[in-house]
Design an enzyme around this catalytic site. Structure first.
Site, PDB file in Angstrom:
ATOM      1  N   ASP A   1      -5.560  -3.316  -2.521  1.00 11.99           N
ATOM      2  CA  ASP A   1      -6.970  -3.339  -2.659  1.00 11.99           C
ATOM      3  C   ASP A   1      -7.139  -3.690  -3.931  1.00 11.99           C
ATOM      4  OD1 ASP A   1      -5.694  -0.937  -3.511  1.00 11.99           O
ATOM      5  OD2 ASP A   1      -7.440   0.320  -3.006  1.00 11.99           O
TER       6      ASP A   1
ATOM      7  N   LYS B   1       0.879  -1.277   0.276  1.00 11.91           N
ATOM      8  CA  LYS B   1       0.086   0.070   0.021  1.00 11.91           C
ATOM      9  C   LYS B   1       0.631   1.157   0.057  1.00 11.91           C
ATOM     10  CE  LYS B   1      -4.247   1.888   0.008  1.00 11.91           C
ATOM     11  NZ  LYS B   1      -5.112   1.697  -0.865  1.00 11.91           N
TER      12      LYS B   1
END
Ligand code: IPM
Ligand code: MN
Length: 404
Positions: free
Chosen positions: A264, A231
């Site tokens: 994600d 991330k």
């Protein structure tokens, strides 16, 4: 003291040790193939732990025995308590004797830890703390979690069949650093008097390099594709992670095709187009989440084995599923994740590739013969329980012996 084995500060009741003979008795009625005279002997620490660990690990041990005997391998099994079982016996989740013997072994075969009874314990007295302590003590920083869709199982996927077909990927998860392990962490009270729980998502350059090198080396032996998941838009640990992986790719592994995905997007792509993945490299928490998500590609977490490896010393081999309190005691769970973990133990822990292959072929043969546990049961197949599935795997192994 009579009735106890005394080792340093923890005492394990002798009754626990003698249970080994009962639970790991070979199923003589099923094993017909004459074993060849053993030439090699390994010590395996067997830690069934809690719940369904006690159903699947005896099956995995039987399978290890037979596959080993067909390759001239013998074992000394040391059954030891961990998790809730250990809390009940000696008041700590990882007794010193368990740790000492695990360190002395050639490999650790682990079931699962955790039970609702202990959910409200302080952290140091929770069953899962034992697992984190054992991983740290054995320095097993590399967690390998393969996800494959065998052709026989394409009907049990939660995805569209044409999406799941042919998936063969490996998640390499960093296991001893990151948010699970880094400091500072704890509980405090802020200036407003509000209670706060906090931990730290941190990775050092050497930690990233350590796990990335494992992933690059493995990707090179697979299809040469590595996808690193992080991330890096938000987390500093991930920013450094991406920088180090990018640098290592350029300087040491030009032959590996490297991509980077945010967690994600990676989760979305794993269900949208899982065949694009070969080797996935990620940190401890993203890897935890992605591996359960990826279990839905073949259709059950009861199919997923894992290996936790260090630079040296014994690895830990365990099914990805947990102790499954809801399913325990019903003889319904799938022992394949544990059995395939035993195959990983042979391959990565003992470098006994032939015996590992025998197990994988036996699992495939059982599926060909139509046997399915409840989690992967589909129309037209034969529903069996955990024990019967174990017996059928042994029968297939036995058959593989006759074919040679
Ligand atoms: C796993 C488990 C463990 C983890 C827990 C039990 C600590 O979920 O192996 O995936 O998160 O590593
Ligand atoms: Mn998990």
């Amino acid at each position: 003291m009579a009735g106890f084995v005394h080792v340093s500060s923890t005492q394990i009741p002798v009754a626990f040790m003698s249970a080994t003979k009962r639970s790991f008795r070979r199923r003589a009625s099923v094993i017909r193939c004459a074993a060849i005279t053993p030439k090699k002997r390994y010590t395996i620490a067997v830690l069934p732990g809690d719940g369904v660990g006690n159903e699947v690990i005896p099956v995995a041990v039987d399978v290890l025995c037979l596959a080993g005997s067909l390759e001239g391998i013998d074992y000394s099994f040391k059954e030891l308590p961990i998790g809730g079982v250990a809390l009940d016996l000696v008041g700590v989740p990882l007794p010193e004797e368990t740790l000492t013997r695990a360190k002395q072994s050639d490999a650790v075969l682990l079931g699962a830890v955790g039970w609702p009874k202990w959910d409200n314990n302080p952290k140091h007295l929770k069953p899962i703390t034992a697992l984190l302590q054992l991983r740290a003590a054995l320095k097993v920083f590399a967690n390998l979690r393969p996800i494959t869709v065998l052709p026989q199982l394409v009907d049990s996927t939660y995805l569209r069949k044409d999406t799941a077909e042919g998936v063969d990927l490996l998640i390499i998860r960093e296991l001893t650093g990151g948010i699970y392990n880094a400091h500072p962490r704890g509980f405090t009270t802020n200036e407003q008097g509000d209670e706060v729980g906090f931990c730290t998502e941190s990775y050092s350059a050497s930690e990233v390099d350590h796990i990335a090198r494992v992933a690059f080396d493995i990707a090179k032996q697979r299809r040469g594709k590595l996808c690193s998941v992080d991330k890096a838009t938000i987390l500093e640990g991930s920013m450094l992670w991406r920088k180090r992986v990018t640098a290592m790719a350029a300087s040491e592994y030009p032959e590996v095709e490297v991509s980077h995905l945010l967690i994600d997007t990676a989760a979305m792509d794993l269900v949208r187009h899982p065949r694009q993945f070969d080797t996935i490299l990620t940190g401890v928490m993203f890897g935890d989440i992605l591996s359960d998500l990826a279990a839905m590609i073949p259709g059950s977490v009861g199919l997923l084995p894992s290996a936790a490896l260090g630079d040296s010393g014994p690895g830990i081999f365990e099914p990805v599923h947990g102790s499954a309190p809801k399913h325990y005691g019903k003889d319904t769970v799938n022992p394949m994740a544990a059995v395939l973990s035993a195959a990983m133990l042979l391959r990565y822990g003992l470098k006994e590739e032939n015996a590992a292959k025998r197990i994988e072929e036996a699992v495939s043969d059982v599926l060909d013969r139509g046997f399915r546990t409840r989690d992967i049961h589909t129309c037209g197949t034969t529903l069996v329980g955990c024990n019967r599935m174990g017996e059928e795997i042994l029968r297939s192994l036995d058959g593989s012996c006759k074919k040679l």
